[in-house]
Design an enzyme around this catalytic site. Sequence first.
Site, PDB file in Angstrom:
ATOM      1  N   ASP A  27     -10.989   2.526   4.075  1.00 39.87           N
ATOM      2  CA  ASP A  27     -11.250   1.088   3.987  1.00 39.87           C
ATOM      3  C   ASP A  27     -12.750   0.812   3.872  1.00 39.87           C
ATOM      4  OD1 ASP A  27      -9.145  -0.757   3.920  1.00 39.87           O
ATOM      5  OD2 ASP A  27      -8.664  -0.468   6.045  1.00 39.87           O
TER       6      ASP A  27
ATOM      7  N   GLN B 291      -4.505  -1.735   9.766  1.00 39.20           N
ATOM      8  CA  GLN B 291      -4.411  -3.056   9.140  1.00 39.20           C
ATOM      9  C   GLN B 291      -4.966  -4.132  10.071  1.00 39.20           C
ATOM     10  OE1 GLN B 291      -3.498  -3.487   5.964  1.00 39.20           O
ATOM     11  NE2 GLN B 291      -3.757  -5.701   6.037  1.00 39.20           N
TER      12      GLN B 291
ATOM     13  N   LYS C 221       0.839  -1.203   0.000  1.00 36.71           N
ATOM     14  CA  LYS C 221       0.000   0.000   0.000  1.00 36.71           C
ATOM     15  C   LYS C 221       0.876   1.256   0.000  1.00 36.71           C
ATOM     16  CE  LYS C 221      -3.721  -2.502   2.303  1.00 36.71           C
ATOM     17  NZ  LYS C 221      -4.481  -2.779   3.530  1.00 36.71           N
TER      18      LYS C 221
HETATM   19  N1  GUN Z   1      -6.774  -7.080   6.256  1.00 34.31           N
HETATM   20  C1  GUN Z   1      -7.164  -7.828   5.197  1.00 34.31           C
HETATM   21  N2  GUN Z   1      -7.733  -7.041   4.255  1.00 34.31           N
HETATM   22  C2  GUN Z   1      -7.709  -5.783   4.745  1.00 34.31           C
HETATM   23  C3  GUN Z   1      -8.148  -4.525   4.233  1.00 34.31           C
HETATM   24  O1  GUN Z   1      -8.710  -4.415   3.137  1.00 34.31           O
HETATM   25  N3  GUN Z   1      -7.925  -3.453   5.029  1.00 34.31           N
HETATM   26  C4  GUN Z   1      -7.346  -3.554   6.255  1.00 34.31           C
HETATM   27  N4  GUN Z   1      -7.197  -2.454   6.973  1.00 34.31           N
HETATM   28  N5  GUN Z   1      -6.923  -4.710   6.756  1.00 34.31           N
HETATM   29  C5  GUN Z   1      -7.115  -5.809   6.002  1.00 34.31           C
END
Ligand code: GUN
Length: 288
Positions: free
Chosen positions: A119, A96, A52
């Site tokens: 998100d 995350q 990211k």
């Molecule tokens: N863990 C697995 N997928 C995601 C996501 O799309 N966003 C976040 N913040 N954590 C995750």
Amino acid sequence: MVILDGKATADTIKGEIALQVEEVIRKGGKRPHLAAILVGDDGASQTYVGHKERACKQVGFDSTLIRLPDETSQERLLAEISKINGNSEIDGLIVQLPLPKHIDEQKVIEAIDPKKDVDGFHPVNVGKMLLGLPTFVSATPAGIIELLSRYNIKTSGKNCVIIGRSNIVGRPMANLLSQKSNPGDCTVTICHSRTRDIKEHTLNADIIIAALGIPEFLTGDMVKEGAVVIDVGITRVEADTKSGFKLVGDVKFDEVAPKCSYITPVPGGVGPMTIISLLKNTLIASGN
Ligand code: GUN
């Protein structure tokens, strides 16, 4: 059979976003800024957050990574979120997941300012998505919609089976594909661990979205000829590679692919598209 190239599609879209950012800066606007909080040292989470951050740099966004140790208290994490909520320099915030067991994930999600929740996990944004209102849609379902759209895959009137009912993928995906929209207008079935005969459903599916997190769950005998198969799984399994593992999807690719009209690979399918949605949401959060 066409392989849906998420990596190439994501690279194209990154180019488009980078141009938009240049334009914003040329007009004296604000450079989008994404902050990510990573608690603990889970290997997969570190990799995802790294992807990211790199994507942010590629399109010209600012990014900030806040690393907190595994033993971080919930109060400390909530304080960090509150600080970022109040920081006008930062447009988007992700925490995350998964978080260490002693932290209440829902409390953390609800602490994020919905306007910075790129998100799309906050109940306010989930509610708006359910109503079909403009909002931040969670990244994986939004990425899949974008991939279907870029490949011009017809969804209207199709039977779509989603395997997995998570808040992050299965349930928002079911909602988006059942909406009166394009892509959308599907007849959607959600299968899960209590479904009696999953194969009975998948054999009737024009579109299958496998998002249950069990490597190679969907086998050739479960898929009808001409189906579109989207593989959301990314499980790390031990392998004789440099890193000591390889990524395996929820679909037994070699068996399923020959029967499909379209299929996503793992890696290089849904994963890169997920990051695109996050970038797009951050661009919107920055007011651009
Ligand atoms: N863990 C697995 N997928 C995601 C996501 O799309 N966003 C976040 N913040 N954590 C995750």
